[in-house]
Structures are given as structure tokens and as C-alpha cells.
Design a protein around this motif. Structure first.
Motif, short mmCIF file in Angstrom:
data_model
loop_
_atom_site.label_atom_id
_atom_site.label_comp_id
_atom_site.label_asym_id
_atom_site.label_seq_id
_atom_site.Cartn_x
_atom_site.Cartn_y
_atom_site.Cartn_z
N GLY A 67 35.53 -40.46 -59.19
CA GLY A 67 35.00 -40.87 -60.47
C GLY A 67 33.73 -40.12 -60.85
N GLY A 68 33.39 -40.23 -62.10
CA GLY A 68 32.18 -39.60 -62.61
C GLY A 68 31.97 -39.96 -64.06
N HIS A 69 30.90 -39.44 -64.61
CA HIS A 69 30.60 -39.71 -66.01
C HIS A 69 31.43 -38.78 -66.89
CE1 HIS A 69 28.40 -40.26 -69.77
NE2 HIS A 69 28.05 -41.43 -69.24
N VAL A 77 37.17 -35.75 -60.17
CA VAL A 77 38.60 -35.48 -60.06
C VAL A 77 39.27 -36.62 -60.81
CG1 VAL A 77 40.57 -35.19 -58.53
CG2 VAL A 77 38.32 -34.33 -57.83
N ASP A 78 39.86 -36.30 -61.94
CA ASP A 78 40.31 -37.32 -62.89
C ASP A 78 41.70 -37.87 -62.54
OD1 ASP A 78 40.90 -38.90 -65.06
OD2 ASP A 78 40.20 -37.43 -66.54
N PRO A 79 41.79 -39.13 -62.05
CA PRO A 79 43.09 -39.69 -61.75
C PRO A 79 43.90 -40.03 -63.00
CG PRO A 79 41.42 -41.36 -61.45
CD PRO A 79 40.70 -40.06 -61.75
N VAL A 80 43.25 -40.15 -64.14
CA VAL A 80 43.98 -40.40 -65.39
C VAL A 80 44.79 -39.16 -65.74
CG1 VAL A 80 43.78 -40.94 -67.85
CG2 VAL A 80 42.28 -42.07 -66.19
N LEU A 81 44.23 -37.99 -65.57
CA LEU A 81 44.96 -36.75 -65.81
C LEU A 81 46.12 -36.62 -64.82
CD1 LEU A 81 45.14 -34.17 -67.45
CD2 LEU A 81 43.54 -33.13 -65.85
N MET A 82 45.88 -36.99 -63.55
CA MET A 82 46.96 -36.97 -62.56
C MET A 82 48.07 -37.92 -62.97
SD MET A 82 45.17 -36.96 -58.84
CE MET A 82 43.54 -37.63 -59.12
N ALA A 83 47.71 -39.12 -63.44
CA ALA A 83 48.70 -40.12 -63.84
C ALA A 83 49.51 -39.61 -65.04
CB ALA A 83 48.02 -41.44 -64.18
N ALA A 84 48.83 -39.02 -66.01
CA ALA A 84 49.54 -38.49 -67.19
C ALA A 84 50.52 -37.40 -66.78
CB ALA A 84 48.52 -37.96 -68.20
N SER A 85 50.10 -36.54 -65.87
CA SER A 85 50.96 -35.48 -65.38
C SER A 85 52.17 -36.06 -64.64
CB SER A 85 50.16 -34.56 -64.45
OG SER A 85 50.98 -33.58 -63.89
N LEU A 86 51.93 -37.08 -63.83
CA LEU A 86 53.03 -37.70 -63.09
C LEU A 86 54.02 -38.37 -64.03
CD1 LEU A 86 54.41 -38.48 -60.46
CD2 LEU A 86 52.82 -40.39 -60.26
N LEU A 111 50.47 -48.44 -66.54
CA LEU A 111 49.51 -47.40 -66.16
C LEU A 111 48.13 -48.01 -66.37
CD1 LEU A 111 49.61 -43.65 -67.18
CD2 LEU A 111 47.55 -44.86 -66.53
N HIS A 112 47.39 -48.15 -65.28
CA HIS A 112 46.07 -48.77 -65.38
C HIS A 112 45.04 -47.90 -64.67
CE1 HIS A 112 42.96 -51.80 -65.69
NE2 HIS A 112 42.67 -51.54 -64.43
N ALA A 113 43.93 -47.64 -65.36
CA ALA A 113 42.82 -46.89 -64.77
C ALA A 113 41.55 -47.23 -65.52
CB ALA A 113 43.10 -45.39 -64.85
N GLY A 114 40.47 -47.38 -64.77
CA GLY A 114 39.16 -47.53 -65.38
C GLY A 114 38.93 -48.80 -66.14
N THR A 115 37.66 -48.93 -66.61
CA THR A 115 37.27 -50.12 -67.36
C THR A 115 36.52 -49.80 -68.64
OG1 THR A 115 35.23 -50.29 -66.07
CG2 THR A 115 37.14 -51.54 -65.26
N THR A 116 36.17 -48.52 -68.83
CA THR A 116 35.44 -48.15 -70.04
C THR A 116 35.77 -46.71 -70.41
OG1 THR A 116 33.26 -48.10 -71.09
CG2 THR A 116 33.36 -47.40 -68.78
N ALA A 117 35.58 -46.34 -71.66
CA ALA A 117 36.01 -45.04 -72.15
C ALA A 117 35.13 -43.88 -71.68
CB ALA A 117 36.05 -45.05 -73.68
N ALA A 118 33.88 -44.11 -71.34
CA ALA A 118 32.97 -43.01 -71.03
C ALA A 118 32.85 -42.69 -69.54
CB ALA A 118 31.58 -43.34 -71.59
N VAL A 119 33.67 -43.33 -68.71
CA VAL A 119 33.57 -43.12 -67.27
C VAL A 119 34.93 -42.72 -66.71
CG1 VAL A 119 33.05 -44.21 -65.05
CG2 VAL A 119 31.70 -44.79 -67.07
N PRO A 121 37.43 -42.86 -63.87
CA PRO A 121 37.56 -43.80 -62.76
C PRO A 121 37.90 -43.09 -61.44
CG PRO A 121 39.56 -43.80 -64.05
CD PRO A 121 38.59 -42.89 -64.76
N ASP A 122 37.82 -43.85 -60.35
CA ASP A 122 38.18 -43.34 -59.03
C ASP A 122 39.68 -43.36 -58.79
OD1 ASP A 122 35.59 -42.78 -57.96
OD2 ASP A 122 35.28 -44.93 -57.65
N THR A 123 40.39 -44.30 -59.42
CA THR A 123 41.82 -44.46 -59.16
C THR A 123 42.59 -44.72 -60.45
OG1 THR A 123 41.65 -46.84 -58.82
CG2 THR A 123 41.41 -45.45 -56.85
#
Length: 171
Positions: A67-69, A77-86, A111-119, A121-123
Motif C-alpha cells: 500500500g501507499g498514498h 505495488v497496486d493490488p487493484v491493478l493486479m485484480a483488474a488484470s486478473l 472485488l473488494h480492495a481498500g477503504t478510501t479513494a486516495a490510498v 491498499p495492501d490487498t
């Protein structure tokens, strides 16, 4: 006697009823009729010999990133991008990896990731369902390696699987 199965979509309702002593408390029926939602007009009752409902295999895949800002995506390392690719890659299972004569449906229903738009997430977690006309098998392999980048700290995890065999009529 009419019996209604709880938890039908989870695949555990009937098994739980039998384990709970259904046939010890009530007479074992001579015939069991099952019903499920299907295409067709209201009031239609249909049957056929052999397989009536396909097998289903549901899995949960957890993808791990770092995760990161959102203002510094290069340090994450963006798991949302990984999820979209998968998700996109999974859609090619039917069109490019399954014989045309074999009925298969692949659905990513969660498909669930994160809790806010500006961060970032880790998973990210995906709920995937595969339906086939035979015993579930399409989800026995790991997600394709193209679904996660080399910088990912951990390979995807598949902690939960639920399988149900095809529903068939008596022959």
C-alpha cells in the motif's frame, strides 16, 4: 411433504439438513424434486434427462500488494491493478482455453480492495465462480502469473473454495 433448503447458493443447505438428522426425524422420501431459478416464463416447469444444473466451483483469491498514498503510486505495488488484470485474464478462460463444445461460465462476482479513494491498499480480494457441465476443475490451477507484477511481495492466496457437483436427474 414440502422441504425448503436454506443456504442454497452457498451449496451447504441440503448437506446441513441431512447432517442435522432430516431423515431420522422425517420419513425418507420415495422421490425428491428440486427447483431452481432458470430462464423461461413464469410458471414453466421443465425437466430433462441427465445434467440439469452445472457444477459450480467458487473460490476467493487474495492478491497482495504494498500500500501507499495515491500521490506516490511508484512507491506502492497496486493490488487493484493486479485484480483488474486478473478479471480481464479470467474472461479469456472460456474464449481461449476451453473447447468450444464445453459449456463454461466464469463470473467475478466480488472485488473488494481498500477503504478510501486516495490510498492504494495492501490487498485486493476477488470472489470467482466457475460453472461447468461436469465436475468442477477450471479453478484447480493458480491464477495466471500475468495477473501479478514481479514487484508483488507475495503470490496470490486461495484460502477458500466451495464446490458443488452437477445436478442430474435419475436415468
Amino acid at each position: 411433504m414440502a422441504v425448503f433448503q436454506p443456504g442454497e447458493e452457498s451449496g451447504y443447505g441440503a448437506r446441513s439438513m441431512v447432517d442435522d438428522g432430516l431423515f431420522e426425524r422425517f420419513p425418507k422420501p420415495d422421490v425428491i424434486l428440486g427447483q431452481h431459478v432458470g430462464p423461461g416464463p413464469v410458471g414453466l416447469i421443465a425437466t430433462c434427462p441427465g445434467t440439469v444444473m452445472g457444477a459450480t466451483d467458487s473460490i476467493t483469491v487474495k492478491l497482495f500488494g504494498r500500500g501507499g498514498h495515491g500521490s506516490k503510486p511508484e512507491s506502492a505495488v497496486d493490488p487493484v491493478l493486479m485484480a483488474a488484470s486478473l478479471v480481464l485474464r479470467l474472461q479469456t478462460i472460456v474464449s481461449r482455453e476451453t473447447p468450444a463444445q464445453e459449456p463454461v461460465v466464469v463470473t467475478v462476482g466480488k472485488l473488494h480492495a481498500g477503504t478510501t479513494a486516495a490510498v492504494i491498499p495492501d490487498t485486493a480480494e476477488l470472489g470467482i465462480n466457475v460453472r461447468t457441465s461436469s465436475a468442477p476443475s477450471a479453478t484447480r490451477s493458480s491464477p495466471p502469473s500475468s495477473a501479478w507484477p514481479r514487484r508483488s511481495p507475495t503470490r496470490p492466496a486461495r484460502p477458500r473454495t466451495r464446490r458443488s457437483p452437477p445436478s442430474t436427474t435419475c436415468r
